[in-house]
Design a protein around this motif. Structure first.
Motif, PDB file in Angstrom:
ATOM      1  N   ASN A 115       0.832  -1.205   0.000  1.00 42.00           N
ATOM      2  CA  ASN A 115       0.000   0.000   0.000  1.00 42.00           C
ATOM      3  C   ASN A 115       0.868   1.258   0.000  1.00 42.00           C
ATOM      4  O   ASN A 115       0.574   2.234  -0.696  1.00 42.00           O
ATOM      5  CB  ASN A 115      -0.931  -0.017   1.222  1.00 42.00           C
ATOM      6  CG  ASN A 115      -1.807   1.216   1.287  1.00 42.00           C
ATOM      7  OD1 ASN A 115      -1.496   2.173   1.984  1.00 42.00           O
ATOM      8  ND2 ASN A 115      -2.920   1.188   0.555  1.00 42.00           N
ATOM      9  N   TYR A 116       1.929   1.216   0.772  1.00 43.63           N
ATOM     10  CA  TYR A 116       2.868   2.344   0.843  1.00 43.63           C
ATOM     11  C   TYR A 116       3.501   2.596  -0.527  1.00 43.63           C
ATOM     12  O   TYR A 116       3.640   3.746  -0.967  1.00 43.63           O
ATOM     13  CB  TYR A 116       3.924   2.041   1.909  1.00 43.63           C
ATOM     14  CG  TYR A 116       5.276   2.686   1.712  1.00 43.63           C
ATOM     15  CD1 TYR A 116       5.454   4.060   1.803  1.00 43.63           C
ATOM     16  CD2 TYR A 116       6.410   1.899   1.447  1.00 43.63           C
ATOM     17  CE1 TYR A 116       6.702   4.640   1.631  1.00 43.63           C
ATOM     18  CE2 TYR A 116       7.655   2.482   1.281  1.00 43.63           C
ATOM     19  CZ  TYR A 116       7.797   3.842   1.371  1.00 43.63           C
ATOM     20  OH  TYR A 116       9.035   4.413   1.195  1.00 43.63           O
ATOM     21  N   PHE A 117       3.848   1.523  -1.239  1.00 42.00           N
ATOM     22  CA  PHE A 117       4.470   1.653  -2.551  1.00 42.00           C
ATOM     23  C   PHE A 117       3.520   2.300  -3.554  1.00 42.00           C
ATOM     24  O   PHE A 117       3.923   3.108  -4.387  1.00 42.00           O
ATOM     25  CB  PHE A 117       4.882   0.275  -3.077  1.00 42.00           C
ATOM     26  CG  PHE A 117       6.325  -0.054  -2.821  1.00 42.00           C
ATOM     27  CD1 PHE A 117       7.289   0.227  -3.753  1.00 42.00           C
ATOM     28  CD2 PHE A 117       6.706  -0.632  -1.626  1.00 42.00           C
ATOM     29  CE1 PHE A 117       8.628  -0.071  -3.521  1.00 42.00           C
ATOM     30  CE2 PHE A 117       8.032  -0.936  -1.375  1.00 42.00           C
ATOM     31  CZ  PHE A 117       8.999  -0.649  -2.329  1.00 42.00           C
ATOM     32  N   THR A 118       2.245   1.926  -3.485  1.00 43.26           N
ATOM     33  CA  THR A 118       1.287   2.412  -4.489  1.00 43.26           C
ATOM     34  C   THR A 118       0.774   3.815  -4.194  1.00 43.26           C
ATOM     35  O   THR A 118       0.359   4.524  -5.109  1.00 43.26           O
ATOM     36  CB  THR A 118       0.082   1.457  -4.583  1.00 43.26           C
ATOM     37  OG1 THR A 118      -0.510   1.309  -3.279  1.00 43.26           O
ATOM     38  CG2 THR A 118       0.511   0.095  -5.100  1.00 43.26           C
ATOM     39  N   THR A 119       0.800   4.213  -2.926  1.00 38.43           N
ATOM     40  CA  THR A 119       0.217   5.517  -2.562  1.00 38.43           C
ATOM     41  C   THR A 119       1.263   6.606  -2.346  1.00 38.43           C
ATOM     42  O   THR A 119       0.957   7.784  -2.467  1.00 38.43           O
ATOM     43  CB  THR A 119      -0.637   5.394  -1.288  1.00 38.43           C
ATOM     44  OG1 THR A 119       0.172   4.927  -0.201  1.00 38.43           O
ATOM     45  CG2 THR A 119      -1.789   4.428  -1.516  1.00 38.43           C
ATOM     46  N   TYR A 120       2.492   6.228  -1.984  1.00 43.17           N
ATOM     47  CA  TYR A 120       3.492   7.242  -1.656  1.00 43.17           C
ATOM     48  C   TYR A 120       4.289   7.625  -2.902  1.00 43.17           C
ATOM     49  O   TYR A 120       4.912   6.792  -3.534  1.00 43.17           O
ATOM     50  CB  TYR A 120       4.448   6.750  -0.564  1.00 43.17           C
ATOM     51  CG  TYR A 120       4.996   7.887   0.266  1.00 43.17           C
ATOM     52  CD1 TYR A 120       6.094   8.620  -0.166  1.00 43.17           C
ATOM     53  CD2 TYR A 120       4.386   8.265   1.456  1.00 43.17           C
ATOM     54  CE1 TYR A 120       6.589   9.675   0.566  1.00 43.17           C
ATOM     55  CE2 TYR A 120       4.875   9.325   2.204  1.00 43.17           C
ATOM     56  CZ  TYR A 120       5.979  10.028   1.755  1.00 43.17           C
ATOM     57  OH  TYR A 120       6.446  11.080   2.468  1.00 43.17           O
ATOM     58  N   LYS A 121       4.244   8.900  -3.243  1.00 47.89           N
ATOM     59  CA  LYS A 121       4.953   9.401  -4.416  1.00 47.89           C
ATOM     60  C   LYS A 121       5.959  10.476  -3.982  1.00 47.89           C
ATOM     61  O   LYS A 121       5.638  11.316  -3.127  1.00 47.89           O
ATOM     62  CB  LYS A 121       3.968   9.984  -5.422  1.00 47.89           C
ATOM     63  CG  LYS A 121       2.864   9.030  -5.854  1.00 47.89           C
ATOM     64  CD  LYS A 121       3.407   7.794  -6.565  1.00 47.89           C
ATOM     65  CE  LYS A 121       2.268   6.845  -6.947  1.00 47.89           C
ATOM     66  NZ  LYS A 121       2.776   5.593  -7.525  1.00 47.89           N
ATOM     67  N   PRO A 122       7.179  10.463  -4.547  1.00 50.06           N
ATOM     68  CA  PRO A 122       7.655   9.481  -5.528  1.00 50.06           C
ATOM     69  C   PRO A 122       7.952   8.138  -4.877  1.00 50.06           C
ATOM     70  O   PRO A 122       8.389   8.087  -3.728  1.00 50.06           O
ATOM     71  CB  PRO A 122       8.939  10.117  -6.052  1.00 50.06           C
ATOM     72  CG  PRO A 122       9.417  10.972  -4.924  1.00 50.06           C
ATOM     73  CD  PRO A 122       8.194  11.485  -4.234  1.00 50.06           C
ATOM     74  N   ALA A 123       7.694   7.072  -5.629  1.00 50.57           N
ATOM     75  CA  ALA A 123       7.931   5.729  -5.101  1.00 50.57           C
ATOM     76  C   ALA A 123       9.437   5.495  -4.962  1.00 50.57           C
ATOM     77  O   ALA A 123      10.227   6.008  -5.763  1.00 50.57           O
ATOM     78  CB  ALA A 123       7.324   4.686  -6.030  1.00 50.57           C
ATOM     79  N   PRO A 124       9.842   4.735  -3.952  1.00 48.65           N
ATOM     80  CA  PRO A 124      11.278   4.440  -3.788  1.00 48.65           C
ATOM     81  C   PRO A 124      11.827   3.644  -4.965  1.00 48.65           C
ATOM     82  O   PRO A 124      11.104   2.877  -5.596  1.00 48.65           O
ATOM     83  CB  PRO A 124      11.314   3.631  -2.491  1.00 48.65           C
ATOM     84  CG  PRO A 124       9.944   3.083  -2.315  1.00 48.65           C
ATOM     85  CD  PRO A 124       9.019   4.088  -2.917  1.00 48.65           C
ATOM     86  N   VAL A 125      13.099   3.835  -5.251  1.00 51.06           N
ATOM     87  CA  VAL A 125      13.733   3.182  -6.395  1.00 51.06           C
ATOM     88  C   VAL A 125      14.667   2.061  -5.950  1.00 51.06           C
ATOM     89  O   VAL A 125      14.592   0.937  -6.449  1.00 51.06           O
ATOM     90  CB  VAL A 125      14.520   4.209  -7.238  1.00 51.06           C
ATOM     91  CG1 VAL A 125      15.229   3.512  -8.401  1.00 51.06           C
ATOM     92  CG2 VAL A 125      13.581   5.289  -7.764  1.00 51.06           C
ATOM     93  N   ARG A 126      15.531   2.374  -4.972  1.00 56.64           N
ATOM     94  CA  ARG A 126      16.507   1.376  -4.518  1.00 56.64           C
ATOM     95  C   ARG A 126      16.260   0.966  -3.072  1.00 56.64           C
ATOM     96  O   ARG A 126      16.077  -0.206  -2.762  1.00 56.64           O
ATOM     97  CB  ARG A 126      17.919   1.918  -4.667  1.00 56.64           C
ATOM     98  CG  ARG A 126      18.992   0.916  -4.304  1.00 56.64           C
ATOM     99  CD  ARG A 126      20.371   1.536  -4.356  1.00 56.64           C
ATOM    100  NE  ARG A 126      21.406   0.581  -3.988  1.00 56.64           N
ATOM    101  CZ  ARG A 126      22.642   0.905  -3.642  1.00 56.64           C
ATOM    102  NH1 ARG A 126      23.006   2.180  -3.619  1.00 56.64           N
ATOM    103  NH2 ARG A 126      23.519  -0.019  -3.310  1.00 56.64           N
ATOM    104  N   TYR A 127      16.260   1.961  -2.178  1.00 54.98           N
ATOM    105  CA  TYR A 127      16.038   1.679  -0.762  1.00 54.98           C
ATOM    106  C   TYR A 127      14.543   1.656  -0.464  1.00 54.98           C
ATOM    107  O   TYR A 127      13.760   2.362  -1.110  1.00 54.98           O
ATOM    108  CB  TYR A 127      16.735   2.725   0.102  1.00 54.98           C
ATOM    109  CG  TYR A 127      18.239   2.657   0.029  1.00 54.98           C
ATOM    110  CD1 TYR A 127      18.958   1.751   0.797  1.00 54.98           C
ATOM    111  CD2 TYR A 127      18.942   3.498  -0.837  1.00 54.98           C
ATOM    112  CE1 TYR A 127      20.340   1.679   0.717  1.00 54.98           C
ATOM    113  CE2 TYR A 127      20.333   3.432  -0.920  1.00 54.98           C
ATOM    114  CZ  TYR A 127      21.021   2.527  -0.144  1.00 54.98           C
ATOM    115  OH  TYR A 127      22.382   2.442  -0.229  1.00 54.98           O
TER     116      TYR A 127
END
Length: 399
Positions: A290-302
């Motif tokens: 859920n955090y990945f889909t709602t939080y922008k910008p999404a994390p890339v590496r960490y």
């Protein structure tokens, strides 16, 4: 409008910002709400650790309440910068960026002792010690060098070291844990750098206090989590508690370390350069998705990246997130983010998890380290009845 005067002080061997102001109840109430603020009886002032974040917090607190006078603080920082500049690359070998020299008091080291410092750092690097250990050994060794000034450290005898440690404990008032760190640094130099075998054979070590882990109960953890509004911060602390992680481990956790097929988190090169796997909670996995889909910008590496730098969150920032949530939740216990790891282990014990499995989850080398949690677990204690209760029930005593 009252004046808020900021000065630099060294309190308990740490650089701090001292906050001075005339008696003003509203201003005092605002200052007391600052994260990490404490009262110094010796300096008769409130103080916080010296950092840019804490300075900004003070300035923000003073808005519409006081005028900030930072003249003394600026002068100290300029002087500190000048002292740092005297240690040129030719005098001191390059070291990892995370390791910084303590900049108070001013250095007055003779050539022999500067060379001794170089040799210590070089040997630590060759042995691939962690940045944290290198910083500790360097700083503790410097305490002795600063005291010696022009007297070469290589001329010291074991008897000299004994007298120095007595001085450090009685005059400087260092704790038992600091005394152990200082002895470890000196032992490393004299035995690992100079090759003097058994140089510390007759130097006793102070007995360490047997401190129990500080933890939060489940209700306090609920209050802590509910005090967070930022979803990234929530997910961060959820992960720490759910997997029993150290703050350095949550900062270094990468997206690639999440194995949703095996329901595991891979913790790479943790304390002691030890890899391990920990369980990935299904509930936490859903939260992270859920955090990945709602939080922008999404994390890339960490897993948790700074929006400003795109790099891993600094550990100090994560610690401050915990402190802010603790204060907002009204939790009065003197605990830091590591208490979530302690709570994870203790709550698992309370629920009947075998201590051997907890040892592996925490990444401890020695089971004795994990056994500390037996002393704070309530699993067995709740079944123990005080003999006083038996007497009372038998109506054998009066009230």
């Amino acid at each position: 409008m009252p004046v808020l005067t900021l000065k630099a002080i060294v309190h308990r061997r740490q650089e701090c910002i001292a906050i001075y102001f005339a008696n003003d109840k509203a201003l005092q109430a605002a200052i007391r709400k600052l994260p990490a603020v404490k009262w110094s009886q010796a300096n008769t002032c409130w103080y916080v650790p010296l950092s840019e974040g804490n300075y900004e917090a003070i300035v923000q607190t003073a808005v519409n309440k006081a005028t900030v006078d930072n003249t003394h603080l600026k002068a100290y920082l300029q002087k500190r910068k000048g002292i740092a500049a005297t240690l040129t690359p030719s005098q001191l070998p390059s070291v990892p960026a995370k390791i910084v020299l303590p900049l108070s008091p001013a250095y007055r080291l003779c050539t022999e002792n500067i060379q001794a410092l170089e040799q210590l750092i070089q040997q630590l690097q060759l042995k691939a010690y962690s940045a944290s250990t290198m910083r500790t050994y360097r700083n503790e060794f410097l305490q002795l060098l600063q005291l010696l000034q022009t007297k070469p450290v290589n001329n010291l005898t074991a008897a000299d070291i004994k007298r120095y440690m007595v001085y450090a404990m009685e005059k400087e008032g260092i704790s038992e844990n600091t005394a152990h760190s200082r002895l470890n640094a000196l032992k490393f130099y004299f035995e690992q750098v100079l090759g003097r075998e058994k140089f510390f054979w007759d130097i006793p070590r102070p007995k360490k206090p047997q401190l129990l882990p500080k933890l939060l109960n489940e209700e306090e953890i609920r209050q802590l989590f509910n005090a967070l509004a930022n979803k990234k911060h929530k997910a961060m602390l959820f992960t720490v508690y759910s997997a029993g992680l150290r703050v350095s481990e949550i900062a270094a956790l990468k997206i690639a370390d999440i194995d949703s097929k095996r329901m595991q988190l891979f913790i790479s090169r943790a304390k002691g350069k030890k890899d391990r796997y920990v369980n990935l909670s299904p509930v936490l996995l859903d939260i992270l998705r859920n955090y990945f889909t709602t939080y922008k910008p999404a994390p890339v590496r960490y897993l948790f990246e700074s929006e400003q730098t795109g790099q891993a969150y600094p550990t100090r920032t994560i610690q401050q997130i915990f402190t802010n949530a603790k204060n907002k939740a009204g939790i009065k216990k003197e605990v830091g983010i590591h208490s979530l790891r302690h709570s994870f282990a203790t709550h698992l014990l309370d629920k009947g998890t075998d201590i051997k499995y907890i040892k592996e989850l925490l990444g401890h080398f020695d089971i004795k380290t994990t056994e500390r949690y037996l002393h704070v677990s309530k699993k067995q204690l709740v079944n123990i009845v005080s003999p006083f209760d038996d007497l009372w029930k038998q109506e054998a005593i009066d009230w």
